[in-house]
Design a protein around this motif. Sequence first.
Motif: not given
Length: 855
Positions: A251-265, A269-275
Amino acid sequence: MLTEEEKNAGLVGRIIPINIEEQMKTAYIDYSMSVIVSRALPDVRDGLKPVHRRIRYDMSAELNLSSDKPTRKSARIVGDVLGKFHPHGDSSVYDAMVRLAQEWSMRYPLVDGQGNFGSMDGDSPAAMRYTEARMKKITDEVMADIEKETIDWTLNFDDTIPEPTVLPTKIPLLLVNGASGIAVGMATNMAPHNLCEVVDACCAYIDNPEIECEELLQYVKGPDFPTGGLIYGYDGVREALLTGRGRVMMRARTEIEHTASGRECIVITEIPYMVNKAEMIKKIADLINDKKIEGISYINDESDRNGLRIIIILKQDAVASVVLNTLYKNTPLQTSFAVNNIALVKGRPMLLNLRELIRHFVEHRHDVVVRRTRFDLRKAEERLHIVQGLLIAQDNIDEIVHIIRSSQTPDAAKERMMERFGLSDLQSAAIIDMRLRALTGLERGKLDAEREELEKRIAYFREVLASRDEQMRVIREELIEMKEKYGDERRTEIIYASEEFNPEDFYADEDMVITMSHMGYIKRTPLAEYRTQHRGGVGVKGSATRDEDFIEHIYVASMHATMMFFTEKGRCYWLKVYDIPEGTRSSKGRAIQNLIQIEPDDKVRAYINCKRLNDPEYVNDNFIIMCTKDGTIKKTKLEAYSRPRQNGVNAIVIREGDQLIDACLTSGSAEVMIAARDGKAIRFNESTVRPIGRVGAGVRGISIEESDEVIGMICVEPDSKQDVLVLSENGYGKRTDLDEYRITNRGGKGVKTINVTEKTGRLVSIQAVSDDNDLMIINRSGLTIRTAVSQIRVAGRATQGVRIINLREGDAIASVMAVPKSEEEEPQTDAVAAADAAGTTAEAADGGNAPAAEQ
């Protein structure tokens, strides 16, 4: 026919007739073995295919491109490898060299590339005339000691230049960098691993050659991919390490962040091998445009020289975890790596597990160390021999000078020195070649020190060669040195808690009411849609069934539970609750035949809700008790039903004219009650029923008249504080204390449980209830009522009870089920109460049949 001239020329007998089929077989086998051995599969010892080995050797020995030398044109390297060792296309050599330089392809790159060597987006590298390369520092360790007769050699394709058959690598390349290749009839796909972990495992094997593969798993945690990411689930990793084959979920490595307007994104930051990163982003964008993934408003690749960063901005009302799970399911953000550890062992392809891979590498290093030590010993002894001769010359320098000056030729001088001082030819030659500076006293001291050092080294080399333990110590120390010099932290994180991709991640674990009609239509509806009425209410519309159909079964289960279906013919099927189609309270549902492979003339008669079907302790400590219409019961361990099969299994042998009517989940010490339509019921302890296997007919539970039939069974656990609730077909019912039913032997006729009259009608249901339950009743017309059990008074065993539901003329009760009590209730007379509060526990609603552990 041969002509006379051909016969006279001696051609008779030189033409051999052969079978073309046999010739083709032989030729193809020769070709396939050539591909397997000489092209596609790596050697288990150095982990390299022939093309990689030739590139390494040519860069080291032929072109002298070690890590401390300037880079040279890739075209020069490729041309040299082609002309001397690898007579194939230039792209095969260049592509192989490029991959050895790509940090996202190799866990520990072996080539230091300068120029454009491609990218994670799938960009092609620049042409070989534009790029340059040399060896990485770690590659020096791969080539170390190659000049010390540590390996076997063979001639190249035109028998002009020797080339190595294997490299004397100090690093277990096959494990740390992996390999992939497609041969004829077989393929290899080996995952990269962390150098520190592999070295620790090798040291553990050296310390204990009898170590089991299972024990090595505490050192090698699993693959460690150069692109990082996550390994989701450990079963595939464990299988791959123990057997050589397995499927690793990445699986890719992901994080949940918020934009300046407060929306989730979602930030990747890392993707599976050979993708391929660009292809992955395009796939996500296409799914968004095709409306197959909801909740995403924007996606962009913000990767730069500092690292990978893909940002996915969500819509205002989207839930990040749900969108992320959908992306895992439908895009390469989650993909699998099929491990297939096939490598060449003594020229033969073999499937190898972790222990075997380590064993073959350690044996190779042992062979290298022994041969290197023999070489060093020989060279040291040869040098000591020379030094001893030079020391003799120092002691007799005046006479040596006189012999040399008085001799006509060097050979004559050698002969005279050999006769005078007992020197060998090599020693005499070394004295003849000695410079005048060797006559000084300082040089004498150097020779003495060198002799002492050589004697120590020779003693050490002989000690190593005399002891296998010493040889293994040397291997161990060199491995630890490699770990200290090149080891790094693990990049890929292993998530042990989740064994594989879980569809349950898409559904909240909410309570559902599962209904099935008389004609076999099934659906699930949120429990909160059903409301509470007081005793005597007329109910609300529960389902829009066909005119001749009506709701026959009703059940409560959580979304993540496994439903077990038991049919009239005694078969058992499995279905996850989230696989049951959702419908409104008034919808018809979907035919059960479309969900499970039930026979057309069979019907589901009983359900069991189980959330722990994969828990060995639980399935071995709990039982399923089944009851048939003629009063037969059967008890079997839940473990016999813990392995779902698509086609179902036989649960009980049903005799002709009989049918299964109920099944209960018990802990092994429940009180069993079986009720018949004429108003009789029997109570006995389930311990009197011996457990039998899944294939069996069971024993007599209750004796009934020929005109009578069993209508239900309940199993009440000790200390459950449940009462017995019975309901007649005209809507009359009552609660009775369980202790009013005396315990008898199974197989008896039972005692009266309700006073059956014309007003009450015959018995239709028996339930185990408490004040924490509500009663859901559905009649043949589809009307549903939910009433609190606490409103139904406790009455004697032989009474007729009170009216529970008002039935319209011609209507009758179809199904009754005890469900968890609603958390909020506004008392009203014959009116709809407040909606049920969310969050009830469906696991407590095994129809009164679940053991205390499940409730």
